[in-house]
Every structure is written in structure tokens, then in C-alpha cells.
Design a protein around this motif. Structure first.
Motif, short mmCIF file in Angstrom:
data_model
loop_
_atom_site.label_atom_id
_atom_site.label_comp_id
_atom_site.label_asym_id
_atom_site.label_seq_id
_atom_site.Cartn_x
_atom_site.Cartn_y
_atom_site.Cartn_z
N ARG A 84 6.56 12.46 -7.44
CA ARG A 84 7.68 13.23 -7.97
C ARG A 84 7.13 14.11 -9.08
N ALA A 85 7.95 14.99 -9.61
CA ALA A 85 7.47 15.99 -10.55
C ALA A 85 6.68 15.36 -11.69
N GLY A 86 5.41 15.71 -11.78
CA GLY A 86 4.57 15.25 -12.89
C GLY A 86 4.12 13.80 -12.80
N PHE A 87 4.35 13.12 -11.66
CA PHE A 87 3.97 11.71 -11.58
C PHE A 87 3.57 11.37 -10.15
N ARG A 88 2.56 10.52 -10.03
CA ARG A 88 2.12 10.03 -8.72
C ARG A 88 1.87 8.53 -8.81
N LEU A 89 2.49 7.80 -7.90
CA LEU A 89 2.23 6.37 -7.74
C LEU A 89 1.29 6.19 -6.57
N ASP A 90 0.22 5.45 -6.78
CA ASP A 90 -0.76 5.22 -5.72
C ASP A 90 -1.36 3.82 -5.92
N VAL A 91 -0.87 2.84 -5.15
CA VAL A 91 -1.31 1.46 -5.32
C VAL A 91 -1.70 0.86 -3.97
N ASP A 92 -2.62 -0.08 -4.02
CA ASP A 92 -3.05 -0.82 -2.84
C ASP A 92 -3.27 -2.26 -3.29
N ARG A 113 0.88 -1.17 0.00
CA ARG A 113 0.00 0.00 0.00
C ARG A 113 0.91 1.22 0.00
N LEU A 114 1.12 1.80 -1.17
CA LEU A 114 2.18 2.79 -1.32
C LEU A 114 1.72 4.00 -2.13
N ALA A 115 2.20 5.16 -1.71
CA ALA A 115 1.99 6.40 -2.46
C ALA A 115 3.34 7.11 -2.56
N PHE A 116 3.62 7.61 -3.76
CA PHE A 116 4.91 8.25 -4.00
C PHE A 116 4.72 9.33 -5.04
#
Length: 358
Positions: A10-18, A5-8
Motif C-alpha cells: 500500500r502507499a509507502g509500505f510493503r509487507l513481505d514475510v515468509d 508467505r505473504l506480500a502486500f
């Protein structure tokens, strides 16, 4: 189960998974370049500082709510990159010994010998990395990652940097590892062939999100996902080689929904195989063609389970239930209307081509 379960950001990008993933087999992260597959692996390994929770089998590596964060060097992860990156001043045996020494988790001689056997590298142990082929280097790199006695093996497009012939050489060894070890693996690729051959669980990635996750055969047959409208859309079936036709060089594969004939490249009777049927190679009929009246040899009785728009307004994708196994068929919208294809409609699937995956 393992929890990612991670959120990260950076410029112009977002990671959001569960994700909740099984503790065995290969989970393939599949999607186009830039969708976040490698970033997710780096977050799991602790190489990127994401927010959330990472639990692998019975070990918690990160839990922001509890203030837990293990640095990368304390996470029992084996990481295989696109480039093998072996130590050039050490032999193959030296590279493996270095990994075992650095691990500090007691990877013993039995585990070492098993890895060497599973990856077929015993004859390479005295060689220098410079004298290895691309496929051999990657097999050694995988062995070195396993020598650290990991709880989780991460593979970031490990075959992308080698040519197709060497890629076909490495794939069976990866299958050996999957089938022989209880070790969970996260495998990044944008190759449909690698995904179809290796995955037990499939995670479809898109723009930093996991849009679908589950058993490979189920995810590939979902009509609500973009993968069903892709040019290479299709279904996977697992069956057993039941008969060989030596005259015509064909093999018959039986599965729960019927039988399929395909080219025989020396498949032994009784072998379990995985075959791929592309949606574009499946046509539909309301009546079974009489024997000897059509060139298509594979005809399966089925029931329409769903119909969805295709990639072009002229097309639809039909999900078929063949004895509890899913097939996809791509037909024109006009044909679907003329045949009144709708859920519950009984029909015959005519399979023009079947591809052996393994």
C-alpha cells in the motif's frame, strides 16, 4: 507447521514475510508501531488481499499458485481486537451463543464449558457488557472468538486499551488458554512484558519484514539482532522453585545452568516459572567473589559465547553460556578489553536483579 508467505503493498509500505510457525502455543509478533504486525494479521484473516500462501495446520486458505483464496468468512479464525466490541444488546451468554451459532463448525457444550472455565467468566454470563470492567470485556471477547471453533486465534494488542492493573488481571487467563488448548495463537504486541510472559515463539518485525523468528529464548539472546542492544535487552530462563528463605522473603529458582535467588511473592516449591534477567543487571568477573565479600547474591559460572557492539561505542553486549542456557551482559568496552572477554573465555556472571515473569 503453518506457513505464512505473504506480500502486500500500500502507499509507502510493503509487507513481505515468509514464516514457518508451530501449530501449538503463542507466537508473538513483536516490533514498533507501523512495522506491519496488524497488517500481517489482517492478511492471514483474509481481511486484506495479499499475495502468497497461507496454510494453517492441515488447511490451505490461500495459494496463489494454485488459484486458491478463501474469503474471510470461510477461514476458521477467531479475531480479538484492541476493543472488545461486544454486542451491547446481548448478555455475555448471548454474545457467546451468537458466535457459536454463526460459526457453523459444531462447537459443542463441552468446548463452551471449557472456555468459560479457562477464562473464569461463569459468574459474568448473565451480565450486560456495559457493566463489565475492561479486563472482563476482553476475557469475554476472547471467549467469543473461541466460541467460533477456530483453527487459529488472532489477538491484535488485546490488552493495549486497558489499564495496567486490568492487564495483569487478564494475563494469567491467557496463560491458561496457552497451556490448556492445542490451539495456535498469533499475538500482536509492542509490550516487552507481554512478549516475555506469553511467547513460545517470537517473530521480530521491522519495516514490514520478519527479521527473526524462533523459540523465544533463542531469539532474545541473538547478538546479531537490534533487540540485543535495546535498553530492555535480556534473557529468559525457565526453571523450578526449589527453596524458600522465609527469613529474607526470597525464593531460589533452579535451572540447568545454576540457581537464582529472587523476591518471593508466595511462590510454591516445585512450581515452574519463567524469569527475566536484563543485560544491564549482569556484570562480569574472572574469579568468583569470596562469600561475604560482595552484595550480589547470584553468581553463575559461564563461558563467553560472543561479544557484539552495544548501543553506544562505550559499551558491548556479551552473550554467555551457562550450562547450555544463554545470558546477556552489558559491560563497558574497556572492561571487556581488560578482562579479555572473547568466545571460549571462562568467567563468572554476577546477576544483580532477577524479575519473575510468571
Amino acid at each position: 507447521m503453518s506457513t505464512l508467505r505473504l506480500a502486500f503493498d500500500r502507499a509507502g509500505f510493503r509487507l513481505d514475510v515468509d514464516l514457518a510457525l508451530p501449530d501449538r502455543g503463542i507466537t508473538v509478533l513483536f516490533g514498533p508501531s507501523g512495522c506491519g504486525k496488524t497488517t500481517l494479521l489482517r492478511c492471514v484473516a483474509g481481511l486484506e488481499r495479499a499475495r502468497g500462501r497461507v496454510e494453517v495446520t492441515d488447511e490451505c486458505w490461500q495459494d496463489d499458485a494454485a488459484g486458491t483464496f478463501l474469503p474471510a468468512w470461510r477461514r476458521r479464525v477467531g479475531y480479538v481486537f484492541q476493543e472488545a466490541s461486544l454486542f451491547p444488546h446481548l448478555t455475555v451468554a448471548g454474545n457467546l451463543a451468537y458466535a457459536r451459532k454463526r460459526a457453523g463448525h459444531g462447537a459443542g457444550a463441552i468446548a463452551h464449558e471449557q472456555v468459560v472455565e479457562l477464562l473464569g467468566i461463569a459468574h459474568l454470563l448473565d451480565r450486560d457488557p456495559a457493566g463489565l470492567s475492561g479486563g472482563e470485556r476482553q476475557r469475554v471477547a476472547i471467549a467469543r472468538a473461541l466460541a467460533t471453533h477456530p483453527k487459529l486465534l488472532l489477538l491484535d494488542e488485546p490488552l493495549a486499551a486497558i489499564d495496567p492493573a486490568r492487564r495483569r488481571e487478564v494475563l494469567p487467563w491467557l496463560e491458561n488458554l496457552r497451556d490448556a488448548l492445542g490451539l495456535p495463537m498469533l499475538y500482536v504486541t509492542h509490550s516487552a512484558d507481554e512478549m516475555a510472559r506469553l511467547a513460545d515463539t517470537l517473530v521480530l518485525m521491522e519495516a514490514g519484514r520478519a527479521v527473526a523468528s524462533g523459540p523465544l529464548t533463542e531469539v532474545l539472546a541473538r547478538l546479531d539482532l537490534p533487540v540485543a542492544r535495546d535498553e530492555e535487552a535480556g534473557a529468559l530462563l525457565e526453571g523450578t522453585v526449589a527453596e524458600q528463605d522465609e527469613r529474607w522473603h526470597l525464593a531460589r529458582v533452579d535451572f540447568g545452568g545454576g540457581s537464582l535467588w529472587l523476591s518471593n511473592d508466595g511462590l510454591p516449591t516445585g512450581r515452574r516459572v519463567r524469569v527475566r534477567v536484563l543485560a544491564r543487571d549482569v556484570s562480569m568477573a574472572l574469579e568468583r567473589p569470596a562469600p561475604g565479600t560482595a552484595s550480589i547474591q547470584n553468581v553463575l559460572r559461564c563461558t563467553v559465547a560472543g561479544v557484539a557492539p552495544g548501543s553506544h561505542p562505550s559499551q558491548v553486549v556479551v552473550r554467555l553460556d551457562c550450562g547450555g542456557h544463554a545470558l546477556l551482559a552489558r559491560v563497558t568496552a574497556r572492561a571487556a578489553d581488560q578482562l579479555a572477554l572473547a568466545p571460549g573465555r571462562e568467567a563468572w556472571a554476577q546477576v544483580k536483579s532477577v524479575g519473575l515473569v510468571r
